[in-house]
Design an enzyme around this catalytic site. Sequence first.
Site, PDB file in Angstrom:
ATOM      1  N   LYS A  51       0.463  -1.016   0.560  1.00 41.14           N
ATOM      2  CA  LYS A  51      -0.019   0.197   0.028  1.00 41.14           C
ATOM      3  C   LYS A  51       0.794   1.117   0.158  1.00 41.14           C
ATOM      4  CE  LYS A  51      -4.023  -1.973   1.929  1.00 41.14           C
ATOM      5  NZ  LYS A  51      -4.801  -1.827   3.273  1.00 41.14           N
ATOM      6  N   LYS A 332     -13.716   3.121  -6.228  1.00 40.71           N
ATOM      7  CA  LYS A 332     -13.308   4.005  -4.956  1.00 40.71           C
ATOM      8  C   LYS A 332     -12.124   3.715  -4.870  1.00 40.71           C
ATOM      9  CE  LYS A 332     -14.399   2.001  -0.958  1.00 40.71           C
ATOM     10  NZ  LYS A 332     -12.845   1.304  -0.457  1.00 40.71           N
ATOM     11  N   LYS A 361     -14.301  -2.607   2.018  1.00 42.23           N
ATOM     12  CA  LYS A 361     -13.540  -2.904   1.120  1.00 42.23           C
ATOM     13  C   LYS A 361     -12.454  -2.113   1.948  1.00 42.23           C
ATOM     14  CE  LYS A 361     -15.113  -5.637  -1.767  1.00 42.23           C
ATOM     15  NZ  LYS A 361     -15.978  -6.571  -0.885  1.00 42.23           N
ATOM     16  N   ASP A 362     -11.424  -2.596   1.373  1.00 43.10           N
ATOM     17  CA  ASP A 362      -9.715  -1.377   2.453  1.00 43.10           C
ATOM     18  C   ASP A 362     -10.438  -0.206   1.688  1.00 43.10           C
ATOM     19  OD1 ASP A 362      -9.050  -3.739   1.844  1.00 43.10           O
ATOM     20  OD2 ASP A 362      -7.583  -3.381   3.044  1.00 43.10           O
ATOM     21  N   LYS A 363     -10.138   0.959   2.261  1.00 42.76           N
ATOM     22  CA  LYS A 363      -9.955   2.346   2.527  1.00 42.76           C
ATOM     23  C   LYS A 363      -8.369   2.499   1.295  1.00 42.76           C
ATOM     24  CE  LYS A 363      -8.456   6.954   3.803  1.00 42.76           C
ATOM     25  NZ  LYS A 363      -8.447   7.751   5.559  1.00 42.76           N
TER      26      LYS A 363
END
Length: 724
Positions: A51, A332, A361-363
């Site tokens: 990330k 997104k 879902k992940d940010k």
Amino acid sequence: MRTVKFRGRLHLAAEPTGHCYLKMEEDIGYRISFSSLCFINDHIGFHGTIKNSPSDFIVIEIDEQGQLVNKIIDEPNSKISKIPLEPNNFAKKQKLDLQDSSSEDGSNQESTTLMKCSSGYQNHQSALGKEDTVSDGTCKCEDKADVLSSILDEKTNELLHQFAYDIKEKWNSKTELIGPSPEFSLGRILDKSQRAILHSAIRQKYPFLITVGKNSEIVVKPNLEYKELCQLVSQEEAFDFFKYLDAKKENSKFTFKPDTNKDHRKAVHHFVNKKFGNLVETKSFPELNYNSGSSSLVVTVRFREKAHNHRKRSLPECQERKVIHTAFTLRKENLEMFEAVGFLAIKLGVIPSDFSYAGLKDKKAITYQTMVVRKVTPERLKNIEKEIEKKRMVVFNIRSVDDSLRLGQLKGNHFEIIIRNLKNQTNDSANLRERISEAIENVKNKGFVNYYGPQRFGMGRKVHTDQIGLALLKNEMVKAIKLFLTPEDLDDPVNRAKKYFLQTEDAKGTLSLMPEFKVRDRALLESLHRFGMTEEGCIQAWFSFPHSMRIFYIHAYSSKIWNEAVSYRLATYGSRVVEGDLICLDKDINDEHFPNSKVHLVTEEEEESNAYAIHQVVLPVLGYNIQYPKNKVGQWYHEILNRDGLQTCRFKVPALKLNIPGCYRQILKHPHNLSYQLMEDHDMDVKTESSNITETALSLLISFDLDASCYATVCLREIMKHDV
């Protein structure tokens, strides 16, 4: 037995027999950190970072049919070709059925395009005959004029026009109407369908008038409610509002102009609810303005469900009238899901609980998932496509569906991940490429411990979501609110606002400090300002969150306990299946929600004969409808519940309308369709938020599928033997 050290904690890792041992260390509040969880594989692993940018972590939902949701649906063959028409087109269809509508009381169902009225009434001819324009620039006023002239004779039409003009003139001059309310009779109209058309046409052309039917006669009167509303809002707004009200366009909304005066907004809310509360509902939404720093709210009105038409309808009409559901794929980027839903709700004029989804879902990622929104047509959703792009969101595959989604209604998720800055573990001099290959093949074959990932518990250092969930389970509503609004040790607008609240409990003052994009926090503060910081006020404040968000915090607590339980289970019994374990009888387990009838308690004979494998073992996720293992793990569960003050908890929170039945979760999982490639960063398009990566750094491109409710970060942690 090997010893592996993580962040100063000593852990006993897996022995060659496959048994897993673990020494868990608890800090204040019995918190088990993510780094204290154990592994099932015995390879060395490696270091790396994930990330570095959202594009390094791509998540694509896999639907129940096994299809990736980012795949573009073929429009001609998709259901979107069969979607119901926009409400404007509903009106044209209904117009043919006016004989069946009851119109003598003015409740006809004809629906027309909302029109804006000129606020100037300068001369007899132009005052009311001026063309009204709609948002797309087309003129609609002539339609109503043609309707009136086609039914009324020329003289009656002119007299009606004069009557309307006189009423407006008296109101504009502030002259009080003396004596009984003036009336104008159109005479008796024998044809029922013509009466229905006239009722609608007059109210749409002259919203400041009302029509009353009696014995086939139509009488026109001033609309005193219109005049009353004009004392609160502009004539233009009142004109448009009554047009909206009479049109009764299903799933439509009306929005008054932005208003910074709370008392004035309250007066508008009160007027609309007092006069038309059985027909419509009102709500204030933030008006997002990217060009100025000022904040304001808008009062939005929408029709209540089942309040449009009470006459008996045929089966086809009932099917046509049922609540609209629109499905879409949401892409997104670097955006929290609840923030995305809050923003979409504001733009569509609905509330966050009108949205449903299969999972969170992940940010910090690029994610694709299916969502369904109620009371919004596909066309309305398409209209906001450009507005939401500035929030790093895209919607596509927009189509009508029959129902909402439920949590867990997916097969799994596909991940495409780049791990950068690869290097050996400390004091490991082996070939890095061989270490990586060994680790991936191990997890591919043996699986990983199916922990809930750290994102389940929030990214906060002071307060995690599981602590809020525990407070809710214990009905400590005020404490839960304070935990939610506890600041981190950071000096930014959000944490300054939270710090101010904990010091003062001044919800109104905190609202003025809390940034607009913090939709959840602001919704909570709005409710606290309205209801107060009492136990009952805090209960009401929690209802500012949709059900899925309220129960999320309790699930976080249950997930934390499950993580601790599986670590204890593996540390106590390793990979052996022992008497008293729970196993699932189904060969293929795709989700956690299977009934107690599918769960089997291992017997002493089955343990001795090695009847079951470790991947069949499940542990309960806390709830009122689960059974516990009949061994040391079951005893551990009861000790933990006593520790946390839940020994008598029924896992129901009636005050918040929450019921937690519980479920079962496999302790081990395997990645599917795993593939990987090692590359040097100079061979890649490197886009990271950090510039510290050396030119010769090695990166790993890895992709795999996981079943629903499995975490990629947990799978990567097992591969790397390093917290990510």
